[in-house]
Design an enzyme around this catalytic site. Structure first.
Site, PDB file in Angstrom:
ATOM      1  N   SER A 294       0.847  -1.193   0.000  1.00 20.48           N
ATOM      2  CA  SER A 294       0.000   0.000   0.000  1.00 20.48           C
ATOM      3  C   SER A 294       0.879   1.239   0.000  1.00 20.48           C
ATOM      4  O   SER A 294       2.046   1.186   0.402  1.00 20.48           O
ATOM      5  CB  SER A 294      -0.889   0.024   1.243  1.00 20.48           C
ATOM      6  OG  SER A 294      -0.145   0.437   2.382  1.00 20.48           O
ATOM      7  N   ASP A 295       0.321   2.351  -0.459  1.00 17.09           N
ATOM      8  CA  ASP A 295       0.952   3.622  -0.172  1.00 17.09           C
ATOM      9  C   ASP A 295       0.826   3.847   1.335  1.00 17.09           C
ATOM     10  O   ASP A 295       0.022   3.204   2.022  1.00 17.09           O
ATOM     11  CB  ASP A 295       0.290   4.749  -0.959  1.00 17.09           C
ATOM     12  CG  ASP A 295       1.234   5.911  -1.197  1.00 17.09           C
ATOM     13  OD1 ASP A 295       2.181   6.080  -0.417  1.00 17.09           O
ATOM     14  OD2 ASP A 295       1.008   6.669  -2.158  1.00 17.09           O
ATOM     15  N   CYS A 296       1.613   4.767   1.862  1.00 19.05           N
ATOM     16  CA  CYS A 296       1.742   4.879   3.314  1.00 19.05           C
ATOM     17  C   CYS A 296       0.519   5.536   3.948  1.00 19.05           C
ATOM     18  O   CYS A 296       0.318   6.747   3.811  1.00 19.05           O
ATOM     19  CB  CYS A 296       3.013   5.630   3.675  1.00 19.05           C
ATOM     20  SG  CYS A 296       4.481   4.767   3.083  1.00 19.05           S
TER      21      CYS A 296
END
Length: 768
Positions: A294-296
């Protein structure tokens, strides 16, 4: 991704097992290490068997601890901690390192939005390779403390599209065109991953942000919209034709081992919970066999901002079931056990993702003795492979090829040495701005003072002349020293305006509200232009600028973007004619009023007045593909397309390129297709599209033949089901050198035919 300073504390607390400088996981699976007794270190087994052997050793609680970007150590079986988050968009985002009294820092190349101007696949491959080599070499010499950048999984390249100048991260993306972006991404990935060891990956490339990520934070009609809650509503044909090609190329041509899912939703479903795109399309249709992170904070967004599910447990289940294997954040590693115990997430799903992660670590060699692998040998990947003269030369060459000459009336350029020059504007003495974003250390001092500023680079080039620099204004403030700047300009033969924007105007979590000059820069430009002296406007930026009437007030305009560590020196070489400019504009430069015609939230690229050169129907300031040279060039058709061959498979077009001087140089030729006649009225039909490009370096008077191979897929458009359809009809094929075009035609006979079936299985039975 989140800006690093937002989650460093979280990452540091999550990790144990800090080690001194040297190879990462130095003792893992070595004969004397406790791990050597486990089957996950048994190299006679397949990667799948070894990954399964490791997963079987873990308790559910231990598994949970491995699902964040800062994966914890499992001391019971000797498994070290691992940091999944490293960066390398245009250089290894790493510290300087010292060995045997020598300190070296990573090489920094131009931003991707700049290098797209080069249209040079060999350059993109070479830049990726340098980043891979330096990333490995720095890893062998740095202290392994678990901080961001500690691992061998690089979250690069950015495969998103520059669909709108206002997006805050345009500098990371290689242009607005899907074909160009696809070629950039595929070659960069190959350079990063492929190296000297055929048994292991040099570094893991992770293409981001899948998919349709091009909004950070904007206020529209009084409402704040952010990437964390934005739902990108995209017609399926445009999703397939515009937003997906670069990621497909990343996977199928580049063979990337990593993908990052984005914050935004697509048509109502958060991307990191989108099983159709992450599993059905990415894995089942495209054949992706790597890991998805995932993106953060994107897993948190699934329930906190998109309100797609109601808590951390259901968000964890949604993400893992969809195919998002790792959470950059703290949701998976907090709620996974509870999700399993609540029977909303199966152990099989957990194990599948964990095995994918372990296989990635095995592919970079972490689960084998390090003294048997060349990538962990600091005598081969060490201080001598970092910031070498060859790497510096490539950074310089990348800077040269990234510069675009947009306008050059009255032969203002190239500049004459020995003249009186006035350099004005906020970027006269800039240094760090050329590093763009997501950059590593550059100077041993810990600062960026070793980067030559434009004033020094141009002063050195202006041999025998006088070069005076004066800012006059800042990038964006009310500081007004324009009167003094005009006085400096009046005493000069030629004026160079170094203007544009910087990270204060475009950055992560911040979009621009317009595309014009901030602060008092427009006033400075107007005041200088009123002098009617030879003037060169140099643009420094990431996302495209809108110049308005200012473009008519100066005789010469150069687009220099964020040119990397050698950007100012490359600029000086172009200004004085030491390098004949060859770059082509990889974006459309719109008039200022365009920003009021198309809101940033409009993700359709075909909605009137359209976005990018594919659909925009208005008048441009400078069109995609524009790029002047100091020489005069000509194009001549040698061999036209064969309509019958295209029906059977492919056809070729040959074009003769001639350099008529007065300077030797490189030239890029772009191949466009345009619908003609009834074909132009097919629903969703683009007004034009790029299908190939080629280049040559020629001396004065020299000619060469450039060959372009045209395949049916290059002319297709997606229908409402997502099929790539070749429409029968008349096409114009245009070959451009950035100034002029050579045009031929092509007729596709017979009926329309599907060249590539929809990747969306749910759409295959839909009647269109």
């Amino acid at each position: 991704m989140a800006r690093p300073d937002r989650i460093i504390a979280q990452v540091s607390l999550a990790l144990i097992g800090v080690s001194a400088a040297g190879p990462l996981w130095a003792n893992m699976c070595s004969p004397k290490d406790m791990t050597s007794k486990f089957d996950f270190c048994n190299q006679r087994l397949t990667l799948d068997e070894r990954a399964e052997a490791l997963v079987k050793q873990l308790t559910l609680e231990e598994k949970q601890s491995l699902f964040g970007n800062g994966a914890k150590a499992v001391p019971r079986i000797g498994l070290p901690a691992y940091q999944w988050w490293s960066e390398g968009l245009h250089g290894a985002n790493e510290p300087c390192v010292t060995d045997k009294g020598v300190t070296k820092c990573p090489t920094s190349f131009p931003a991707a939005s700049a290098m797209a101007s080069a249209l040079n696949d060999t350059l993109y491959l070479g830049v990726g390779k340098v980043i891979g080599v330096e990333g490995r070499s720095i890893s062998n010499l740095r202290a392994h403390d678990g901080s961001i950048g500690d691992g061998l999984t690089y979250w690069a390249p950015n495969a998103n599209m520059e669909r709108d100048p206002r997006w805050g991260r345009n500098m990371e993306a290689p242009g607005e065109d899907p074909h160009l972006t696809s070629k950039y991404v595929a070659n960069f990935v190959r350079g990063l991953q492929e190296g000297e060891d055929p048994e292991h990956v040099q570094l893991v490339a992770t293409c981001k942000h899948f998919i349709a990520n091009s909004l950070e934070k904007s206020i529209i009609d009084g409402k704040t919209i952010t990437r964390h809650d934005f739902d990108a509503e995209i017609p399926l044909p445009e999703l397939v034709d515009y937003y997906m090609p670069s990621f497909k190329a990343c996977v199928q041509e580049g063979r990337a081992l990593g993908i990052m899912c984005s914050y935004n939703a697509v048509n109502g479903i958060p991307m990191c919970a989108n099983r159709e795109l992450l599993t059905d399309v990415l894995r089942n249709q495209w054949g992706f066999d790597g890991y998805v992170t995932s993106d953060c904070g994107a897993i948190d967004d699934i329930y906190q901002h998109h309100l797609f599910v109601h808590d951390g447990e259901t968000a964890t289940a949604a993400g893992l079931k969809a195919g998002c294997d790792s959470d950059c954040g703290g949701v998976y590693n907090t709620h996974l056990v509870n999700a399993v115990n609540a029977s909303i997430l199966s152990q099989d799903t957990v194990d599948l993702s964990l095995k994918r992660l372990v296989k990635i670590q095995m592919q970079v060699g972490l689960f084998e003795p390090k003294d048997e692998q060349i990538y962990f040998d600091s005598s081969r990947y060490g201080i001598d492979r970092i910031d070498t003269p060859e790497h510096q030369q490539l950074a310089y060459e990348a800077g040269l090829q990234s510069i675009v000459l947009l306008k050059n009336e009255r032969s203002t350029l190239p500049l004459k040495r020995g003249s009186k020059l006035a350099l004005l504007g906020p970027h006269v003495d800039s240094q760090e701005v050329f590093m763009s974003n997501y950059y590593g250390a550059r100077c041993a001092s810990g600062k960026y003072d070793c980067i030559t500023p434009p004033i020094e680079a141009i002063k050195r080039a202006n041999v025998g002349g006088v070069t005076t620099g004066y800012r006059g204004v800042d990038v964006n403030s009310k500081v007004n020293n324009i009167e003094k700047a005009v006085q400096v300009a009046q005493d000069a033969d030629t004026i160079v305006l170094l203007v544009g924007i910087d990270a204060g105007q475009e950055h992560e979590e911040f979009d621009r509200s317009n595309c014009t000059f901030p602060g008092l820069q427009a006033d400075l430009i107007s005041a200088v232009a009123a002098l009617k002296k030879p003037t060169v406007m140099v643009l420094i930026h990431g996302g495209a600028m809108c110049l308005g009437a200012l473009k008519d007030g100066v005789p010469s305009i150069v687009d220099a973007f964020y040119g990397g560590e050698k950007g100012p020196e490359a600029l000086a070489a172009v200004l004085f004619g030491d390098y004949n400019p060859s770059g082509k504009l990889p974006i459309t430069m719109y008039p200022p009023e365009y920003m009021y015609q198309n809101p940033l939230t409009q993700m359709s690229v075909s909605a009137p007045p359209g976005r990018t050169h594919l659909y925009y129907s208005g008048n441009t300031e400078f069109a995609f593909g524009t790029g002047l040279s100091y020489s005069t060039w000509s194009l001549r058709l040698v061999e036209g397309p064969d309509n019958q061959l295209l029906q059977a498979g492919s056809t070729r077009v040959q074009v003769e390129l001639t350099n008529h001087g007065p300077l030797a140089g490189q030239q890029r030729v772009l191949a466009f297709a345009r619908p003609r006649g009834a074909l132009a009225f097919v629903r969703g039909m683009k007004r034009q599209w790029l299908w190939s490009y080629a280049a040559a370096e020629l001396t004065v008077g020299q000619s060469t033949k450039l060959t372009f191979q045209l395949e049916p897929l290059m002319l297709t458009h997606s229908n409402e089901r997502g099929d790539r359809v070749l429409h029968a009809g008349e096409y114009e094929l245009a070959f451009s050198d950035g100034v002029q075009e050579m045009i031929t035609s092509l007729t596709v006979a017979g009926g329309d035919r599907v060249v590539e079936a929809s990747a969306f299985m749910s759409q295959r039975d839909v009647i269109v």
